[in-house]
Design a protein around this motif. Structure first.
Motif, short mmCIF file in Angstrom:
data_model
loop_
_atom_site.label_atom_id
_atom_site.label_comp_id
_atom_site.label_asym_id
_atom_site.label_seq_id
_atom_site.Cartn_x
_atom_site.Cartn_y
_atom_site.Cartn_z
N HIS A 1 0.83 -1.21 0.00
CA HIS A 1 0.00 0.00 0.00
C HIS A 1 0.87 1.26 0.00
N ASP A 2 1.92 1.21 -0.79
CA ASP A 2 2.84 2.35 -0.96
C ASP A 2 3.53 2.72 0.35
N ALA A 3 3.64 1.78 1.27
CA ALA A 3 4.35 2.02 2.53
C ALA A 3 5.39 0.91 2.72
N VAL A 4 6.38 1.18 3.55
CA VAL A 4 7.49 0.25 3.76
C VAL A 4 7.14 -0.74 4.87
N THR A 5 7.30 -2.03 4.56
CA THR A 5 7.06 -3.08 5.56
C THR A 5 8.32 -3.27 6.40
N LEU A 6 8.21 -4.11 7.42
CA LEU A 6 9.38 -4.41 8.24
C LEU A 6 10.47 -5.08 7.40
N LYS A 7 10.07 -5.98 6.50
CA LYS A 7 11.05 -6.64 5.62
C LYS A 7 11.77 -5.62 4.76
N GLY A 8 11.02 -4.66 4.25
CA GLY A 8 11.62 -3.61 3.42
C GLY A 8 12.57 -2.75 4.22
#
Length: 634
Positions: free
Chosen positions: A251-258
């Motif tokens: 959703h155009d946001a950074v995940t923990l993995k990212g």
């Protein structure tokens, strides 16, 4: 705005070692004079480079080694003193390259021994002006076998190629080491680094959706680097993450993995300083442990003063509670409570026992927002350093851009309160003292519940000794902490920390003829000559009041010592005025002999005026006066 960060080293000491003739001394002299020396001495003198001319703004000492002038013992001493060791080899000499692994790296390891942390090493290939190929591939193989090798660089003392870069890499190996962050063999972050970054991600995830949106990323950038993140750069970062980690963007946001991948990429590209800047901003030291000074900054508490939550501290805790109250029911379930403290080594208290027995909860035993603030108020009064520590774990320093000292208010000394004839505090400690079976614990627990009758017949078996709630004292909300003082035998002496408090509540069982003598002796021994207000409470007031086997009856005793008449208390009555009286007595410590109020009720009214004078709004003044009149009828 205070940007708090973990203190770095005061200086960096660089030692150059290597075979004779590889150019160690020439490298040092070329750096200093910015030209190649034609006449090279066997060994350069130790050189100190001022902080203002180094990239990291840290004074740097550069030390040379000469096998012709120094012994093996001296070399070992220099290795131990150095923060980083540069092993210099000649790129045109295969023998000097081979001796990195056969001689120099083992020698450094042996000198350090097993009890010290790993010494960072930089491999330096000199004389690149003499060849047309690179030895970096061979050196990279060495780096895989020897994790202490932080980096490698090829340079030339003659042409000055990469000279300043070489010493920068050495400095960087000390200030921004790779080994605590990255496992070269696995091409991945270390477990300690991952754990630290996971905590940082959770703290920066303000809305608690397990994503870092643009707003949160911008805040993160400002907090760590004091500069906004340009939209174009942010888009480029997302593209890089998406390209390498498909589930790194959602959703155009950074995940923990990212987020973890991004830091792994920084390190792989030699930008360790970026990850270290983030870690240090969030309180981590070189061992990836939270720094002691960050967790527990120095707080001066004058004798007779106490510690309370400041307005900023309360606002931070309220925001934290609301963030983790996922279902919006006004209470933290055990799972929500666990998630809230997931950025901490453990919760500061036991949810299943401590919370339910020490502060207000809902019908399910879950802590409400009111109870949440009460529990923090309790910890701040009795163990303020623990409060400071947990505020740091929870990210106060980052969210508030200040040390967590801003969350604490140190009250004025009690002697000043006595002189001013009014307490400036909003949190009062009441010690509840009495013989076993007198009903102390029931009285304390009654403070936490709306229906005290629900406690009748219950056995209170717990180690929780504090109960905290709020009361209104002439229109102002105060926190009252009741501490259940457990004294098993009448002759057991009370310790100073069990006597000293804002108000003492001496409890006896009004239906037990041998109960009052215990607290009478306590009063005469510890409180008769003190300045601490005292209230005597007779519990089980619903039962027949028995004549006490003591030379004075409770009412006569109170009259003799000019203290307030005994207050009869019963869980069945469901009346809570006893708690308000205790808080009021703590608020006006100069009225030590509250027994005078039974003779002159206007003293209650005058006490109310003291609070009213400190209140700005006229309507609160009216409420205070009205409340004072009500209390005068007690």
């Amino acid at each position: 705005m205070v940007q708090y960060s973990v203190a770095q080293r005061k200086n960096v000491r660089i030692l150059l070692v290597g075979d004779a003739g590889v150019g160690k001394t020439s490298l040092i002299l070329s750096l200093v004079s910015e030209e190649f020396p034609e006449d090279v001495p066997p060994k350069a003198e130790e050189i100190t480079i001022p902080a203002n001319v180094t990239p990291e703004q840290v004074p740097t000492n550069i030390v040379d080694y000469s096998s012709t002038e120094q012994s093996d013992e001296t070399l070992n001493e220099e290795i131990l003193k150095a923060h980083v060791v540069c092993i210099v080899y000649s790129v045109e000499d295969d023998v000097s390259l081979d001796r990195i692994t056969s001689h120099w790296l083992p020698l450094v390891r042996n000198a350090i021994g097993t009890e010290q942390t790993r010494k960072p090493i930089v491999l330096v290939g000199n004389k690149v002006d003499l060849i047309e190929y690179s030895t970096i591939d061979s050196v990279l193989t060495i780096m895989e076998d020897f994790p202490e090798v932080e980096s490698c660089v090829e340079c030339s003392a003659k042409t000055l190629h990469n000279i300043s870069e070489m010493f920068y890499y050495a400095q960087k190996a000390v200030l921004h080491p790779t080994s605590p962050l990255y496992i070269m063999e696995e091409q991945d972050l270390t477990p300690a680094c991952k754990k630290s970054l996971v905590r940082i991600f959770k703290i920066c995830d303000i809305d608690g959706d397990n994503l870092l949106n643009d707003y949160e990323l911008n805040l993160f950038q400002r907090r760590c680097f004091n500069t906004p993140l340009q939209p174009q750069i942010l888009d480029e970062v997302k593209i890089v993450i998406q390209k390498n980690i498909p589930d790194g963007i959602y959703h155009d946001a950074v995940t923990l993995k990212g987020f973890l991948f991004l830091h792994c990429l920084f390190i792989q590209r030699g930008r360790n300083e970026t990850t270290w800047a983030v870690l240090r901003r969030f309180g981590y030291n070189e061992q990836l442990e939270m720094c002691k000074d960050y967790l527990r900054p120095t707080l001066k508490i004058p004798p007779g003063s106490s510690t309370e939550l400041s307005h900023r501290g309360q606002q931070f805790l309220i925001a934290l509670f609301e963030r983790y109250d996922k279902d919006g029911d006004g209470a933290l379930s055990p799972e929500e409570h666990k998630m809230l403290f997931s950025t901490c080594p453990s919760a500061p208290w036991s949810y299943s026992t401590d919370i339910r027995k020490s502060c207000p909860t809902n019908d399910q035993g879950w802590v409400t927002l009111h109870g949440w603030l009460c529990r923090w108020t309790l910890m701040t009064l009795i163990d303020v350093m623990k409060t400071l520590e947990y505020l740091a774990y929870l990210g106060f320093n980052v969210h508030e851009n200040d040390s967590q000292l801003a969350a604490i208010h140190v009250t004025r000394e009690r002697r000043i309160d006595l002189a001013k004839r009014q307490s400036s505090r909003s949190v009062y400690m009441c010690h509840v003292i009495g013989p076993k079976g007198a009903g102390k614990t029931g009285m304390c627990r009654g403070f936490l519940v709306d229906d005290m009758k629900s406690l009748i017949g219950k056995e209170f078996r717990t180690n929780v000794v504090h109960c905290v709630n709020t009361v209104q004292v002439y229109g102002q909300e105060k926190h009252l902490l009741l501490r259940d003082i457990d004294v098993k035998h009448a002759l057991d002496p009370l310790q100073p920390q069990e006597v000293n408090c804002d108000v003492a509540c001496l409890v006896y069982d009004s239906s037990n003829p041998r109960s009052f003598e215990y607290i009478a002796r306590i009063y005469i021994k510890y409180y008769a000559e003190s300045k601490i207000p005292v209230m005597i409470v007779g519990t089980k007031g619903d039962l027949e009041e028995r004549r006490q086997d003591y030379l004075l009856q409770p009412a006569e005793f109170c009259k003799k010592y000019k203290i307030l008449e005994p207050h009869l208390f019963s869980l069945k009555s469901n009346k809570k005025e006893v708690y308000t009286k205790l808080a009021t007595m703590a608020a006006f410590p100069h009225l030590r002999q509250f027994g005078l109020m039974t003779e002159d009720p206007t003293l209650w009214w005058k006490a109310g005026l003291g609070v009213a004078a400190a209140t700005v709004l006229g309507i609160v003044v009216m409420k205070a006066l009205h409340s004072a009149a009500t209390h005068a009828r007690y």
